[in-house]
Design an enzyme around this catalytic site. Structure first.
Site, PDB file in Angstrom:
ATOM      1  N   TYR A  92      32.852  32.724  26.877  1.00 23.20           N
ATOM      2  CA  TYR A  92      33.641  32.917  27.950  1.00 23.20           C
ATOM      3  C   TYR A  92      34.170  31.640  28.649  1.00 23.20           C
ATOM      4  O   TYR A  92      35.568  31.264  28.790  1.00 23.20           O
ATOM      5  CB  TYR A  92      33.156  33.520  29.270  1.00 23.20           C
ATOM      6  CG  TYR A  92      33.913  33.881  30.334  1.00 23.20           C
ATOM      7  CD1 TYR A  92      35.000  35.090  30.177  1.00 23.20           C
ATOM      8  CD2 TYR A  92      33.769  33.537  31.508  1.00 23.20           C
ATOM      9  CE1 TYR A  92      35.619  35.350  31.332  1.00 23.20           C
ATOM     10  CE2 TYR A  92      34.675  33.647  32.599  1.00 23.20           C
ATOM     11  CZ  TYR A  92      35.626  34.653  32.542  1.00 23.20           C
ATOM     12  OH  TYR A  92      36.316  35.080  33.565  1.00 23.20           O
ATOM     13  N   ASP A  93      33.303  30.595  28.913  1.00 26.27           N
ATOM     14  CA  ASP A  93      33.851  29.572  29.620  1.00 26.27           C
ATOM     15  C   ASP A  93      34.680  28.662  28.865  1.00 26.27           C
ATOM     16  O   ASP A  93      35.554  28.113  29.165  1.00 26.27           O
ATOM     17  CB  ASP A  93      32.561  28.659  29.901  1.00 26.27           C
ATOM     18  CG  ASP A  93      31.491  29.234  30.807  1.00 26.27           C
ATOM     19  OD1 ASP A  93      31.782  30.529  31.166  1.00 26.27           O
ATOM     20  OD2 ASP A  93      30.439  28.903  31.333  1.00 26.27           O
ATOM     21  N   ARG A 158      27.546  31.525  45.884  1.00 27.00           N
ATOM     22  CA  ARG A 158      28.740  32.147  45.390  1.00 27.00           C
ATOM     23  C   ARG A 158      29.616  32.146  46.519  1.00 27.00           C
ATOM     24  O   ARG A 158      29.157  32.378  47.667  1.00 27.00           O
ATOM     25  CB  ARG A 158      28.802  33.342  44.708  1.00 27.00           C
ATOM     26  CG  ARG A 158      27.633  33.396  43.434  1.00 27.00           C
ATOM     27  CD  ARG A 158      28.259  32.842  42.225  1.00 27.00           C
ATOM     28  NE  ARG A 158      27.514  32.891  41.029  1.00 27.00           N
ATOM     29  CZ  ARG A 158      26.349  32.112  40.815  1.00 27.00           C
ATOM     30  NH1 ARG A 158      26.277  31.176  41.542  1.00 27.00           N
ATOM     31  NH2 ARG A 158      25.992  32.146  39.710  1.00 27.00           N
TER      32      ARG A 158
HETATM   33  N1  LIG Z   1      36.960  38.787  39.169  1.00 26.10           N
HETATM   34  C1  LIG Z   1      36.877  37.727  38.981  1.00 26.10           C
HETATM   35  O1  LIG Z   1      35.976  37.221  39.730  1.00 26.10           O
HETATM   36  C2  LIG Z   1      37.482  36.726  37.958  1.00 26.10           C
HETATM   37  C3  LIG Z   1      36.959  35.259  38.329  1.00 26.10           C
HETATM   38  C4  LIG Z   1      37.654  34.306  37.523  1.00 26.10           C
HETATM   39  C5  LIG Z   1      38.563  34.759  36.410  1.00 26.10           C
HETATM   40  N2  LIG Z   1      38.794  36.363  36.394  1.00 26.10           N
HETATM   41  C6  LIG Z   1      39.893  36.584  35.474  1.00 26.10           C
HETATM   42  O2  LIG Z   1      40.939  37.503  35.776  1.00 26.10           O
HETATM   43  C7  LIG Z   1      41.111  38.235  34.978  1.00 26.10           C
HETATM   44  C8  LIG Z   1      41.039  39.741  35.329  1.00 26.10           C
HETATM   45  O3  LIG Z   1      39.528  39.786  35.662  1.00 26.10           O
HETATM   46  P1  LIG Z   1      38.971  41.306  36.371  1.00 26.10           P
HETATM   47  O4  LIG Z   1      37.741  40.727  37.291  1.00 26.10           O
HETATM   48  O5  LIG Z   1      40.260  42.016  37.081  1.00 26.10           O
HETATM   49  O6  LIG Z   1      38.165  41.792  35.373  1.00 26.10           O
HETATM   50  P2  LIG Z   1      38.343  43.223  34.402  1.00 26.10           P
HETATM   51  O7  LIG Z   1      37.218  43.221  33.625  1.00 26.10           O
HETATM   52  O8  LIG Z   1      38.260  44.186  35.364  1.00 26.10           O
HETATM   53  O9  LIG Z   1      39.579  43.209  33.679  1.00 26.10           O
HETATM   54  C9  LIG Z   1      39.862  42.739  32.622  1.00 26.10           C
HETATM   55  C10 LIG Z   1      41.013  43.331  31.692  1.00 26.10           C
HETATM   56  O10 LIG Z   1      41.344  42.819  30.550  1.00 26.10           O
HETATM   57  C11 LIG Z   1      41.255  43.921  29.312  1.00 26.10           C
HETATM   58  N3  LIG Z   1      41.008  43.187  28.172  1.00 26.10           N
HETATM   59  C12 LIG Z   1      39.962  42.593  27.815  1.00 26.10           C
HETATM   60  N4  LIG Z   1      40.377  42.197  26.502  1.00 26.10           N
HETATM   61  C13 LIG Z   1      41.622  42.548  25.973  1.00 26.10           C
HETATM   62  C14 LIG Z   1      42.289  42.236  24.944  1.00 26.10           C
HETATM   63  N5  LIG Z   1      41.820  41.541  23.789  1.00 26.10           N
HETATM   64  N6  LIG Z   1      43.694  42.586  25.062  1.00 26.10           N
HETATM   65  C15 LIG Z   1      44.199  43.113  26.252  1.00 26.10           C
HETATM   66  N7  LIG Z   1      43.428  43.582  27.247  1.00 26.10           N
HETATM   67  C16 LIG Z   1      42.087  43.055  27.206  1.00 26.10           C
HETATM   68  C17 LIG Z   1      40.122  44.781  29.807  1.00 26.10           C
HETATM   69  O11 LIG Z   1      40.571  46.001  29.338  1.00 26.10           O
HETATM   70  C18 LIG Z   1      40.417  44.985  31.378  1.00 26.10           C
HETATM   71  O12 LIG Z   1      41.366  45.916  31.598  1.00 26.10           O
HETATM   72  C19 LIG Z   1      40.339  37.988  33.415  1.00 26.10           C
HETATM   73  O13 LIG Z   1      40.925  37.054  32.815  1.00 26.10           O
HETATM   74  C20 LIG Z   1      39.181  37.059  34.180  1.00 26.10           C
HETATM   75  O14 LIG Z   1      38.603  36.172  33.207  1.00 26.10           O
HETATM   76  C21 LIG Z   1      38.474  36.859  37.074  1.00 26.10           C
END
Ligand SMILES: NC(=O)c1ccc[n+]([C@@H]2O[C@H](COP(=O)([O-])OP(=O)(O)OC[C@H]3O[C@@H](n4cnc5c(N)ncnc54)[C@H](O)[C@@H]3O)[C@@H](O)[C@H]2O)c1
Length: 258
Positions: A92-93, A158
């Site tokens: 991930y990171d 956090r």
């Molecule tokens: N929520 C947080 O705290 C946070 C923090 C840092 C970064 N982010 C980033 O924000 C984004 C959304 O996070 P979230 O919290 O809503 O997570 P989430 O898991 O609720 O949503 C992620 C979405 O990505 C989709 N996905 C995964 N692999 C995929 C692929 N190959 N093709 C298309 N879709 C795909 C999943 O189906 C899901 O709907 C992510 O990229 C995450 O890394 C979130």
């Protein structure tokens, strides 16, 4: 609505792309770490290529995890991070770090209008009940009367951001001048220990659940707190407006309704 895997090229007419596709909870991104790297890296390339073909603006949902276990506190954008490249969280990171590199290279080499936001822990209604991240875990454990699982001593910190504040920050970022690429931190700088979060969830749900302590997972960062000076300056004075207790109440109400 179109269901599409971002690791596969995508063709459409678009003006703006928000690339949020990526499993974001450690539980999910570690199930298939190779697919997680592919999603970040190939997903970024495919979305950047789509932006290049259509002259669209493209925003990357990056993460505070690019700072790893930070030595600089609070985290400023100029800090390069302290990330383990070969650990269980690296898919991930490092995937997200490589995506940032690609965004900046497409900007420098291809003159694309790119926007990179580094998101700090964000929660809110419509999260999956099985999401596996700490806020939804604790709320579900509390509502079900189960033990609240604290990893380690619970003194790791956090900073929790309510989802509406993030959405507002991302939209404002998309509207900034072409010359402003970021990365920019989007998060709530109010910092809590995990133990404080557990006690707050217990109080707000009125549960009889007890706190139990579990082993700390590998590479769990000790502290997290965004420096949001750059966001305030560049995003028209943006700052989080919903604090933890209010956001938790809304989120608890949502999970209860399920
Ligand atoms: N929520 C947080 O705290 C946070 C923090 C840092 C970064 N982010 C980033 O924000 C984004 C959304 O996070 P979230 O919290 O809503 O997570 P989430 O898991 O609720 O949503 C992620 C979405 O990505 C989709 N996905 C995964 N692999 C995929 C692929 N190959 N093709 C298309 N879709 C795909 C999943 O189906 C899901 O709907 C992510 O990229 C995450 O890394 C979130």
């Amino acid at each position: 609505m179109i269901r599409h895997d971002v690791t596969i090229p995508y063709f459409a007419e678009v003006d703006e792309i928000y690339n949020l596709a990526c499993p974001a909870s450690p539980v999910y991104y570690q199930i298939d770490p190779i697919q997680t790297v592919k999603t970040s890296v190939m997903g970024a390339i495919n979305m950047l290529d789509l932006a290049r073909r259509t002259s669209a603006r493209v925003l990357q949902a990056s993460t505070s995890e690019v700072y790893g276990d930070p030595i600089v506190h609070p985290q400023v954008e100029s800090y390069w991070g302290n990330v383990n490249p070969v650990g269980p969280r690296s898919c991930y990171d490092e995937g997200k770090r490589c995506a940032e590199t690609l965004f900046m290279d497409y900007h420098r080499q291809g003159n694309l209008t790119v926007k990179v936001v580094r998101i700090f822990n964000t929660y809110g209604p419509k999260m999956s009940i099985n999401d596996g991240r700490v806020v939804s875990n604790y709320i579900m454990q509390a509502l079900r009367g189960k033990d609240i699982t604290v990893y380690g001593d619970g003194l790791q910190t956090r900073s929790f951001q309510y989802v509406d504040d993030l959405v507002e920050g991302m939209i404002r970022m998309m509207r900034t001048d072409d010359s402003f690429t970021g990365p920019v931190n989007i998060g709530n700088p109010n910092e809590f220990t995990i133990l404080e979060l557990a006690h707050l969830v217990i109080r707000l749900t009125g549960t009889s659940s007890k706190i139990v302590y579990c082993p700390l997972p590998g590479d769990d960062p000790r502290q997290r707190k965004p420096d949001i000076s750059l966001a305030k300056e560049k995003l028209d004075g943006w700052q989080p407006s919903i604090q933890l207790e209010e956001g938790l109440k809304k989120t608890i109400a949502y999970f209860k309704s399920l």
